[in-house]
Design a protein around this motif. Structure first.
Motif, mmCIF file in Angstrom:
data_model
loop_
_atom_site.group_PDB
_atom_site.id
_atom_site.type_symbol
_atom_site.label_atom_id
_atom_site.label_comp_id
_atom_site.label_asym_id
_atom_site.label_seq_id
_atom_site.Cartn_x
_atom_site.Cartn_y
_atom_site.Cartn_z
ATOM 1 N N ALA A 95 0.831 -1.209 0.000
ATOM 2 C CA ALA A 95 0.000 0.000 0.000
ATOM 3 C C ALA A 95 0.863 1.255 0.000
ATOM 4 O O ALA A 95 0.535 2.245 -0.659
ATOM 5 C CB ALA A 95 -0.941 -0.015 1.202
ATOM 6 N N GLU A 96 1.958 1.202 0.709
ATOM 7 C CA GLU A 96 2.887 2.339 0.740
ATOM 8 C C GLU A 96 3.485 2.588 -0.654
ATOM 9 O O GLU A 96 3.559 3.733 -1.112
ATOM 10 C CB GLU A 96 3.992 2.049 1.760
ATOM 11 C CG GLU A 96 4.770 3.247 2.201
ATOM 12 C CD GLU A 96 5.727 2.908 3.335
ATOM 13 O OE1 GLU A 96 6.927 3.201 3.173
ATOM 14 O OE2 GLU A 96 5.282 2.342 4.359
ATOM 15 N N ASP A 97 3.890 1.517 -1.318
ATOM 16 C CA ASP A 97 4.430 1.639 -2.679
ATOM 17 C C ASP A 97 3.374 2.173 -3.642
ATOM 18 O O ASP A 97 3.660 3.026 -4.486
ATOM 19 C CB ASP A 97 4.948 0.291 -3.184
ATOM 20 C CG ASP A 97 6.186 -0.188 -2.444
ATOM 21 O OD1 ASP A 97 6.843 0.631 -1.760
ATOM 22 O OD2 ASP A 97 6.487 -1.400 -2.535
ATOM 23 N N LEU A 98 2.157 1.667 -3.516
ATOM 24 C CA LEU A 98 1.071 2.115 -4.382
ATOM 25 C C LEU A 98 0.749 3.588 -4.134
ATOM 26 O O LEU A 98 0.522 4.351 -5.076
ATOM 27 C CB LEU A 98 -0.164 1.247 -4.160
ATOM 28 C CG LEU A 98 -1.276 1.361 -5.191
ATOM 29 C CD1 LEU A 98 -0.778 1.049 -6.598
ATOM 30 C CD2 LEU A 98 -2.422 0.444 -4.820
ATOM 31 N N ALA A 99 0.762 3.999 -2.882
ATOM 32 C CA ALA A 99 0.515 5.403 -2.547
ATOM 33 C C ALA A 99 1.589 6.308 -3.150
ATOM 34 O O ALA A 99 1.292 7.417 -3.604
ATOM 35 C CB ALA A 99 0.434 5.588 -1.033
ATOM 36 N N ALA A 100 2.825 5.840 -3.186
ATOM 37 C CA ALA A 100 3.898 6.626 -3.810
ATOM 38 C C ALA A 100 3.632 6.802 -5.304
ATOM 39 O O ALA A 100 3.837 7.887 -5.861
ATOM 40 C CB ALA A 100 5.253 5.955 -3.572
ATOM 41 N N LEU A 117 0.666 6.764 -6.642
ATOM 42 C CA LEU A 117 -0.474 7.679 -6.716
ATOM 43 C C LEU A 117 -0.044 9.123 -6.485
ATOM 44 O O LEU A 117 -0.577 10.043 -7.113
ATOM 45 C CB LEU A 117 -1.556 7.274 -5.716
ATOM 46 C CG LEU A 117 -2.358 6.028 -6.090
ATOM 47 C CD1 LEU A 117 -3.181 5.541 -4.899
ATOM 48 C CD2 LEU A 117 -3.260 6.306 -7.286
ATOM 49 N N ASN A 118 0.919 9.346 -5.603
ATOM 50 C CA ASN A 118 1.436 10.702 -5.399
ATOM 51 C C ASN A 118 2.128 11.219 -6.660
ATOM 52 O O ASN A 118 2.008 12.394 -7.000
ATOM 53 C CB ASN A 118 2.378 10.757 -4.197
ATOM 54 C CG ASN A 118 1.684 11.219 -2.942
ATOM 55 O OD1 ASN A 118 0.798 12.063 -2.983
ATOM 56 N ND2 ASN A 118 2.081 10.661 -1.813
ATOM 57 N N ASP A 119 2.834 10.341 -7.347
ATOM 58 C CA ASP A 119 3.445 10.714 -8.623
ATOM 59 C C ASP A 119 2.358 11.070 -9.639
ATOM 60 O O ASP A 119 2.451 12.078 -10.351
ATOM 61 C CB ASP A 119 4.320 9.564 -9.136
ATOM 62 C CG ASP A 119 4.927 9.869 -10.480
ATOM 63 O OD1 ASP A 119 5.918 10.625 -10.534
ATOM 64 O OD2 ASP A 119 4.390 9.368 -11.501
ATOM 65 N N LEU A 120 1.305 10.272 -9.678
ATOM 66 C CA LEU A 120 0.180 10.552 -10.564
ATOM 67 C C LEU A 120 -0.479 11.879 -10.183
ATOM 68 O O LEU A 120 -0.822 12.690 -11.050
ATOM 69 C CB LEU A 120 -0.840 9.406 -10.492
ATOM 70 C CG LEU A 120 -2.064 9.527 -11.396
ATOM 71 C CD1 LEU A 120 -1.666 9.491 -12.874
ATOM 72 C CD2 LEU A 120 -3.060 8.409 -11.074
ATOM 73 N N LEU A 121 -0.641 12.106 -8.892
ATOM 74 C CA LEU A 121 -1.219 13.349 -8.391
ATOM 75 C C LEU A 121 -0.423 14.559 -8.882
ATOM 76 O O LEU A 121 -1.005 15.562 -9.314
ATOM 77 C CB LEU A 121 -1.268 13.317 -6.861
ATOM 78 C CG LEU A 121 -1.797 14.546 -6.140
ATOM 79 C CD1 LEU A 121 -3.256 14.810 -6.499
ATOM 80 C CD2 LEU A 121 -1.634 14.366 -4.629
ATOM 81 N N ALA A 162 -5.885 12.133 -4.142
ATOM 82 C CA ALA A 162 -5.356 12.495 -2.820
ATOM 83 C C ALA A 162 -6.084 11.718 -1.719
ATOM 84 O O ALA A 162 -5.444 11.210 -0.785
ATOM 85 C CB ALA A 162 -5.487 13.994 -2.593
ATOM 86 N N GLU A 163 -7.392 11.591 -1.845
ATOM 87 C CA GLU A 163 -8.147 10.839 -0.844
ATOM 88 C C GLU A 163 -7.830 9.347 -0.886
ATOM 89 O O GLU A 163 -7.845 8.671 0.145
ATOM 90 C CB GLU A 163 -9.644 11.094 -1.010
ATOM 91 C CG GLU A 163 -10.022 12.503 -0.597
ATOM 92 C CD GLU A 163 -11.477 12.854 -0.788
ATOM 93 O OE1 GLU A 163 -12.229 12.054 -1.402
ATOM 94 O OE2 GLU A 163 -11.878 13.936 -0.320
ATOM 95 N N ARG A 164 -7.493 8.831 -2.060
ATOM 96 C CA ARG A 164 -7.102 7.418 -2.149
ATOM 97 C C ARG A 164 -5.765 7.200 -1.451
ATOM 98 O O ARG A 164 -5.562 6.182 -0.780
ATOM 99 C CB ARG A 164 -7.049 6.955 -3.617
ATOM 100 C CG ARG A 164 -6.918 5.456 -3.761
ATOM 101 C CD ARG A 164 -8.157 4.754 -3.244
ATOM 102 N NE ARG A 164 -7.882 3.339 -2.995
ATOM 103 C CZ ARG A 164 -8.676 2.532 -2.345
ATOM 104 N NH1 ARG A 164 -9.822 2.969 -1.870
ATOM 105 N NH2 ARG A 164 -8.350 1.272 -2.162
ATOM 106 N N VAL A 165 -4.848 8.150 -1.608
ATOM 107 C CA VAL A 165 -3.559 8.064 -0.896
ATOM 108 C C VAL A 165 -3.815 8.004 0.610
ATOM 109 O O VAL A 165 -3.213 7.180 1.321
ATOM 110 C CB VAL A 165 -2.637 9.249 -1.267
ATOM 111 C CG1 VAL A 165 -1.408 9.300 -0.367
ATOM 112 C CG2 VAL A 165 -2.223 9.171 -2.735
ATOM 113 N N LEU A 166 -4.713 8.844 1.101
ATOM 114 C CA LEU A 166 -5.056 8.828 2.522
ATOM 115 C C LEU A 166 -5.691 7.503 2.931
ATOM 116 O O LEU A 166 -5.395 6.957 3.995
ATOM 117 C CB LEU A 166 -6.005 9.990 2.836
ATOM 118 C CG LEU A 166 -5.364 11.375 2.814
ATOM 119 C CD1 LEU A 166 -6.424 12.461 2.717
ATOM 120 C CD2 LEU A 166 -4.480 11.574 4.037
ATOM 121 N N THR A 167 -6.561 6.975 2.076
ATOM 122 C CA THR A 167 -7.217 5.696 2.351
ATOM 123 C C THR A 167 -6.192 4.573 2.483
ATOM 124 O O THR A 167 -6.367 3.651 3.280
ATOM 125 C CB THR A 167 -8.237 5.365 1.244
ATOM 126 O OG1 THR A 167 -9.208 6.414 1.192
ATOM 127 C CG2 THR A 167 -8.943 4.043 1.495
#
Length: 160
Positions: free
Chosen positions: A14-19, A21-25, A69-74
């Motif tokens: 999840a941490e890797d996926l959030a990273a 997603l932050n790049d996508l953001l 952004a909300e998915r990163v938080l999730t």
């Protein structure tokens, strides 16, 4: 300490996926500002048509910015929120002082190519992690942007 996060996903995955997603953001934020600029600065015979279209597009992009952004938080991580971070991470470059409709559309199409490629990677990573929420979001974005890309290319007189 448990190896899963609040929503039952592997914490490290999840941490890797959030990273990702932050790049996508970051890419979404830069594209959003580019399209705002196209909307503000468009000139020429297609002004009324493209002024309205660019506004429609930047509103959709802004909605997706919030969802990402909300998915990163999730996923248990923090979304990036400094524009300096966005500029540093984004593969999409700033489009400055574009007033030609054709140039704005071409820049937008290039931006969509970047987003589509990144979203496909995230879709695959989410699938491997068993993260249906992120996968569904990426799938929706892909189908919308693929169609929008086809339509914009057709407007410019090009094939898909």
């Amino acid at each position: 300490m448990t190896t899963t996060n609040l929503i039952g996903l592997n914490r490290n995955g999840a941490e890797d996926l959030a990273a990702q997603l932050n790049d996508l953001l970051a890419n979404y934020q830069v594209l959003y500002m580019n399209v705002r600029g196209f909307h503000w600065n468009i000139k020429g015979v297609d002004f009324f048509e493209l002024h309205t279209k660019f506004e429609e597009i930047y509103n959709v992009l802004l909605e997706k910015v919030d969802e990402i952004a909300e998915r990163v938080l999730t996923l248990g991580q923090q979304p990036l929120h400094a524009f300096s971070d966005y500029l540093q991470l984004s593969q999409i470059q700033q489009a400055i002082n574009i007033s030609s409709g054709a140039d704005g559309i071409d820049s937008l199409l290039e931006g969509y190519q970047v987003l589509i490629a990144k979203q496909r990677q995230i879709l695959n990573a989410a699938g491997e992690l068993g993260d249906e929420g992120t996968a569904a979001l990426m799938s929706d974005y892909l189908s919308q942007q693929e169609k929008e890309s086809w339509m914009l290319a057709a407007y410019r007189g090009r094939g898909a």
